[in-house]
Design a protein around this motif. Structure first.
Motif, PDB file in Angstrom:
ATOM      1  N   TRP A   1      18.858   4.408   7.433  1.00 42.36           N
ATOM      2  CA  TRP A   1      17.816   4.033   7.953  1.00 42.36           C
ATOM      3  C   TRP A   1      16.546   5.328   7.310  1.00 42.36           C
ATOM      4  O   TRP A   1      15.214   5.317   6.909  1.00 42.36           O
ATOM      5  CB  TRP A   1      17.435   4.063   9.235  1.00 42.36           C
ATOM      6  CG  TRP A   1      16.667   3.500   9.974  1.00 42.36           C
ATOM      7  CD1 TRP A   1      15.510   4.833  10.632  1.00 42.36           C
ATOM      8  CD2 TRP A   1      16.348   2.882   9.669  1.00 42.36           C
ATOM      9  NE1 TRP A   1      14.369   4.382  11.381  1.00 42.36           N
ATOM     10  CE2 TRP A   1      14.571   2.991  10.543  1.00 42.36           C
ATOM     11  CE3 TRP A   1      16.001   1.346   9.625  1.00 42.36           C
ATOM     12  CZ2 TRP A   1      13.378   2.058  10.852  1.00 42.36           C
ATOM     13  CZ3 TRP A   1      15.343   0.636  10.490  1.00 42.36           C
ATOM     14  CH2 TRP A   1      14.438   0.742  11.057  1.00 42.36           C
ATOM     15  N   ALA A   2      16.664   6.919   7.797  1.00 41.65           N
ATOM     16  CA  ALA A   2      16.080   8.092   7.714  1.00 41.65           C
ATOM     17  C   ALA A   2      15.759   7.990   6.583  1.00 41.65           C
ATOM     18  O   ALA A   2      14.533   8.063   5.496  1.00 41.65           O
ATOM     19  CB  ALA A   2      16.108   8.864   7.986  1.00 41.65           C
ATOM     20  N   CYS A   3      16.967   8.074   4.818  1.00 37.27           N
ATOM     21  CA  CYS A   3      16.673   8.089   3.726  1.00 37.27           C
ATOM     22  C   CYS A   3      15.559   7.078   2.885  1.00 37.27           C
ATOM     23  O   CYS A   3      14.691   6.834   2.119  1.00 37.27           O
ATOM     24  CB  CYS A   3      17.940   7.865   3.170  1.00 37.27           C
ATOM     25  SG  CYS A   3      18.957   9.603   3.060  1.00 37.27           S
ATOM     26  N   VAL A   4      15.736   5.741   3.724  1.00 33.16           N
ATOM     27  CA  VAL A   4      14.951   4.083   2.611  1.00 33.16           C
ATOM     28  C   VAL A   4      13.801   4.894   3.394  1.00 33.16           C
ATOM     29  O   VAL A   4      12.620   4.682   2.769  1.00 33.16           O
ATOM     30  CB  VAL A   4      15.769   2.907   3.334  1.00 33.16           C
ATOM     31  CG1 VAL A   4      14.899   2.079   3.408  1.00 33.16           C
ATOM     32  CG2 VAL A   4      17.327   3.194   2.955  1.00 33.16           C
ATOM     33  N   ARG A   5      13.365   4.591   4.464  1.00 31.34           N
ATOM     34  CA  ARG A   5      11.973   5.194   5.353  1.00 31.34           C
ATOM     35  C   ARG A   5      11.048   6.660   4.963  1.00 31.34           C
ATOM     36  O   ARG A   5      10.166   6.417   4.112  1.00 31.34           O
ATOM     37  CB  ARG A   5      12.140   5.469   6.817  1.00 31.34           C
ATOM     38  CG  ARG A   5      12.584   4.472   7.679  1.00 31.34           C
ATOM     39  CD  ARG A   5      11.707   4.662   9.012  1.00 31.34           C
ATOM     40  NE  ARG A   5      10.534   4.706   9.470  1.00 31.34           N
ATOM     41  CZ  ARG A   5      10.168   5.181  10.791  1.00 31.34           C
ATOM     42  NH1 ARG A   5      10.846   5.043  11.697  1.00 31.34           N
ATOM     43  NH2 ARG A   5       9.046   5.514  10.918  1.00 31.34           N
TER      44      ARG A   5
ATOM     45  N   VAL B   1       6.238   7.548  -0.750  1.00 33.01           N
ATOM     46  CA  VAL B   1       5.374   6.595  -1.863  1.00 33.01           C
ATOM     47  C   VAL B   1       4.384   5.914  -1.224  1.00 33.01           C
ATOM     48  O   VAL B   1       3.115   5.890  -2.426  1.00 33.01           O
ATOM     49  CB  VAL B   1       6.365   6.036  -2.562  1.00 33.01           C
ATOM     50  CG1 VAL B   1       5.876   5.161  -3.949  1.00 33.01           C
ATOM     51  CG2 VAL B   1       7.783   6.801  -3.192  1.00 33.01           C
ATOM     52  N   SER B   2       4.723   5.117   0.133  1.00 32.60           N
ATOM     53  CA  SER B   2       3.474   3.897  -0.170  1.00 32.60           C
ATOM     54  C   SER B   2       2.175   4.800   0.475  1.00 32.60           C
ATOM     55  O   SER B   2       0.877   4.798   0.594  1.00 32.60           O
ATOM     56  CB  SER B   2       3.975   3.345   1.423  1.00 32.60           C
ATOM     57  OG  SER B   2       3.832   4.207   2.133  1.00 32.60           O
TER      58      SER B   2
ATOM     59  N   PHE C   1       2.605  -3.262   0.523  1.00 38.37           N
ATOM     60  CA  PHE C   1       3.362  -3.635  -0.741  1.00 38.37           C
ATOM     61  C   PHE C   1       3.908  -2.823  -1.012  1.00 38.37           C
ATOM     62  O   PHE C   1       5.151  -2.908  -1.922  1.00 38.37           O
ATOM     63  CB  PHE C   1       1.924  -3.940  -1.444  1.00 38.37           C
ATOM     64  CG  PHE C   1       1.929  -4.858  -3.002  1.00 38.37           C
ATOM     65  CD1 PHE C   1       2.662  -5.665  -3.290  1.00 38.37           C
ATOM     66  CD2 PHE C   1       1.400  -3.853  -3.872  1.00 38.37           C
ATOM     67  CE1 PHE C   1       3.022  -6.220  -4.611  1.00 38.37           C
ATOM     68  CE2 PHE C   1       2.245  -3.693  -5.421  1.00 38.37           C
ATOM     69  CZ  PHE C   1       3.002  -5.136  -5.559  1.00 38.37           C
ATOM     70  N   ILE C   2       3.185  -1.366  -1.365  1.00 37.87           N
ATOM     71  CA  ILE C   2       4.124  -0.142  -2.825  1.00 37.87           C
ATOM     72  C   ILE C   2       5.627   0.194  -1.286  1.00 37.87           C
ATOM     73  O   ILE C   2       7.004   0.545  -2.254  1.00 37.87           O
ATOM     74  CB  ILE C   2       3.468   0.964  -2.952  1.00 37.87           C
ATOM     75  CG1 ILE C   2       2.690   1.008  -3.307  1.00 37.87           C
ATOM     76  CG2 ILE C   2       4.528   1.673  -3.449  1.00 37.87           C
ATOM     77  CD1 ILE C   2       2.986   0.369  -4.694  1.00 37.87           C
ATOM     78  N   LEU C   3       5.310  -0.057   0.335  1.00 29.18           N
ATOM     79  CA  LEU C   3       6.360   0.341   0.881  1.00 29.18           C
ATOM     80  C   LEU C   3       7.989  -0.898   0.912  1.00 29.18           C
ATOM     81  O   LEU C   3       8.809  -0.295   0.717  1.00 29.18           O
ATOM     82  CB  LEU C   3       6.414   0.476   2.240  1.00 29.18           C
ATOM     83  CG  LEU C   3       6.868   0.782   2.930  1.00 29.18           C
ATOM     84  CD1 LEU C   3       6.371   1.325   4.919  1.00 29.18           C
ATOM     85  CD2 LEU C   3       7.683  -0.280   3.944  1.00 29.18           C
ATOM     86  N   MET C   4       7.450  -2.411   0.172  1.00 33.61           N
ATOM     87  CA  MET C   4       8.370  -3.197   0.126  1.00 33.61           C
ATOM     88  C   MET C   4       8.605  -3.089  -0.924  1.00 33.61           C
ATOM     89  O   MET C   4      10.169  -3.187  -1.160  1.00 33.61           O
ATOM     90  CB  MET C   4       7.368  -4.133   0.435  1.00 33.61           C
ATOM     91  CG  MET C   4       8.464  -5.569   0.274  1.00 33.61           C
ATOM     92  SD  MET C   4       7.811  -7.310   0.586  1.00 33.61           S
ATOM     93  CE  MET C   4       9.044  -8.840   0.455  1.00 33.61           C
ATOM     94  N   ILE C   5       7.934  -2.635  -1.912  1.00 37.31           N
ATOM     95  CA  ILE C   5       8.820  -2.409  -3.197  1.00 37.31           C
ATOM     96  C   ILE C   5       9.847  -1.058  -2.845  1.00 37.31           C
ATOM     97  O   ILE C   5      11.256  -1.326  -3.693  1.00 37.31           O
ATOM     98  CB  ILE C   5       7.690  -2.101  -4.316  1.00 37.31           C
ATOM     99  CG1 ILE C   5       6.708  -3.710  -4.749  1.00 37.31           C
ATOM    100  CG2 ILE C   5       8.068  -1.439  -5.846  1.00 37.31           C
ATOM    101  CD1 ILE C   5       5.559  -2.932  -5.474  1.00 37.31           C
ATOM    102  N   VAL C   6       9.424  -0.344  -2.599  1.00 38.82           N
ATOM    103  CA  VAL C   6      10.585   0.875  -2.837  1.00 38.82           C
ATOM    104  C   VAL C   6      11.872   0.956  -1.437  1.00 38.82           C
ATOM    105  O   VAL C   6      12.966   1.267  -2.092  1.00 38.82           O
ATOM    106  CB  VAL C   6       9.618   2.180  -2.311  1.00 38.82           C
ATOM    107  CG1 VAL C   6      10.826   3.657  -2.182  1.00 38.82           C
ATOM    108  CG2 VAL C   6       8.126   2.298  -3.846  1.00 38.82           C
ATOM    109  N   ALA C   7      11.651  -0.056  -0.941  1.00 34.29           N
ATOM    110  CA  ALA C   7      12.504   0.081  -0.050  1.00 34.29           C
ATOM    111  C   ALA C   7      13.611  -1.215  -0.417  1.00 34.29           C
ATOM    112  O   ALA C   7      14.709  -1.031  -0.381  1.00 34.29           O
ATOM    113  CB  ALA C   7      12.113  -0.706   1.806  1.00 34.29           C
TER     114      ALA C   7
END
Length: 428
Positions: free
Chosen positions: A55-59, A65-66, A106-112
């Motif tokens: 969870w912490a790494c993905v966040r 990046v976002s 938008f960028i958050l969803m792409i990177v996740a």
């Protein structure tokens, strides 16, 4: 699998991490059930996200990046660049990709999506030939197939309905992969790592759930009857659980209690769980200290600063380059005149000392003006602030030690910095 005709018996199989239910007949359900790890745990994206390290790494990756400004630039003939504010994609990338999302979301969803599922898909909505919206799609609902013609076919399942999306209408951002078609699903590839971490967390939780933590043994010289065993089991439940910790146990019928000591660290398996955090961080290329794992970590500022720079270079930069190049390929049609770029200086926004050092270097070396600095700090321009300045004590190295008055030194510096201008001013 045989299709069940009764709609009432077809229920949502799991609740996706983005909040969209996935049905048994959607195909995505079976794709998510990737496999069983060596520890016996079935690892899925949803279960992996229950691990605090995942969870912490993905966040950290997606939110970092976002927050970086993404800008669209136009190259000029002289090699400089300006923001391409008149380009139709400028507003989509910097203001509003679609009617529901900000650029950060938008960028958050792409990177996740890339971090968890190895791929990110963005559909280009058009009015005529003009792109009017960028809509991210759920990667678990997408099937990519190489056709006999060599082209890729994208089939997206939504609300039980399948539709084919053409390559020209899709931006496909791939994570690390081996075939060039799709990125590898990290949860499937690293199922043993995530499964071991899940097993360690579950074992530690069950130790505390028992309350007694196997603290002793009740022994007897005679064999207990089934009735006595059942009665003893019922009595022991009154002393189990953390709420009953510390109660006095009464031994009857000749039962003898023998205590067993247990090392608290062994009960929690701290070393195993700490190593699991390091393994997960290694999998996501995130420094452990950035997710709160401070073991074996220097607290000196220089050490942290160096690791922040290393993470930006080796962790974030490949991801940023990947997204930037896919924007150029899929949205700008590889037009060399325009390009998108993340501003990594945004990471200095919370570091006032770092920003001050960055601006000072730019001002003293003449590649930034004062109004450019004020613009980055959201301050209004000042008169004369567009003039570029340099240190006045800079001299060519071959003139060091020569006796020159002030006027000669200034002339030498001007000739060194602006040789063309000096030649134009020579008398005929």
């Amino acid at each position: 699998m045989a299709r069940n005709k009764k709609p009432g018996r077809v229920k949502s199989a799991l609740l996706d991490w983005l909040g969209v239910p996935i049905g048994l007949l959607d195909g995505a359900f079976w794709k998510e059930m990737g496999g069983t790890s060596a520890s016996g745990k079935r690892v899925t994206v949803d279960k992996a996200l229950q691990l605090s390290a995942v969870w912490a790494c993905v966040r950290l990756l997606s939110e970092s990046v976002s927050t970086l400004p993404l800008r669209l630039y136009e190259r000029r003939d002289d090699g400089s660049r300006v923001q391409a504010t008149e380009h139709p994609l400028y507003r989509l990338l910097t203001v509003s990709p679609n009617a529901e999302m900000t650029p950060a979301r938008f960028i958050l969803m792409i990177v996740a999506s890339i971090a968890l599922r190895g791929n990110a898909f963005v559909e280009k909505k058009r009015v005529g030939s003009r792109i009017v919206a960028l809509v991210p799609l759920l990667p678990q609902c997408m099937v990519v197939k190489r056709l006999d013609t060599g082209r890729l076919e994208y089939t997206y399942t939504e609300n039980g309905q399948q539709r084919v999306i053409g390559e020209k209408d899709l931006m496909h951002i791939r994570g690390f992969g081996l075939d060039g078609v799709c990125g590898l699903l990290p949860v499937n590839t690293g199922r043993d790592i995530f499964g071991a971490a899940m097993s360690a967390d579950e074992a530690a939780a069950k130790v505390f759930a028992q309350g007694m933590q196997a603290s002793g043994i009740l022994s007897s010289d005679t064999k207990l009857t089934d009735v006595q065993r059942e009665q003893l089991r019922k009595n022991l439940t009154n002393f189990m659980g953390s709420t009953n910790s510390g109660k006095i146990l009464v031994a009857e019928a000749g039962l003898k209690y023998q205590g067993i000591t247990m090392n608290p660290e062994a009960a929690q398996m701290l070393e195993t769980r700490n190593f699991a955090i390091e393994e997960i961080c290694r999998w996501f290329r995130v420094p452990p200290f950035m997710v709160g794992h401070m073991d074996k970590q220097s607290s000196w500022a220089s050490s942290v600063e160096g690791m922040n720079l290393q993470w930006l270079t080796n962790g974030l930069r490949p991801l940023l380059e990947n997204i930037e190049q896919e924007i150029s390929r899929c949205l700008l049609d590889n037009d060399g005149r325009y390009f998108a770029e993340f501003s990594v200086e945004g990471l200095l926004r919370a570091d006032s000392a770092g920003r001050a050092s960055y601006y000072t270097t730019g001002l003293q070396n003449g590649w930034m003006s004062r109004n450019e600095v004020r613009r980055l700090e959201n301050l209004p321009p000042i008169p004369g602030g567009d003039v570029y300045t340099v240190q006045s004590n800079l001299l060519p190295i071959d003139q060091l030690g020569q006796a020159q008055d002030g006027e000669q030194a200034r002339s030498a510096l001007a000739a060194w910095l602006f040789p063309a201008a000096s030649q134009d001013q020579k008398p005929e």
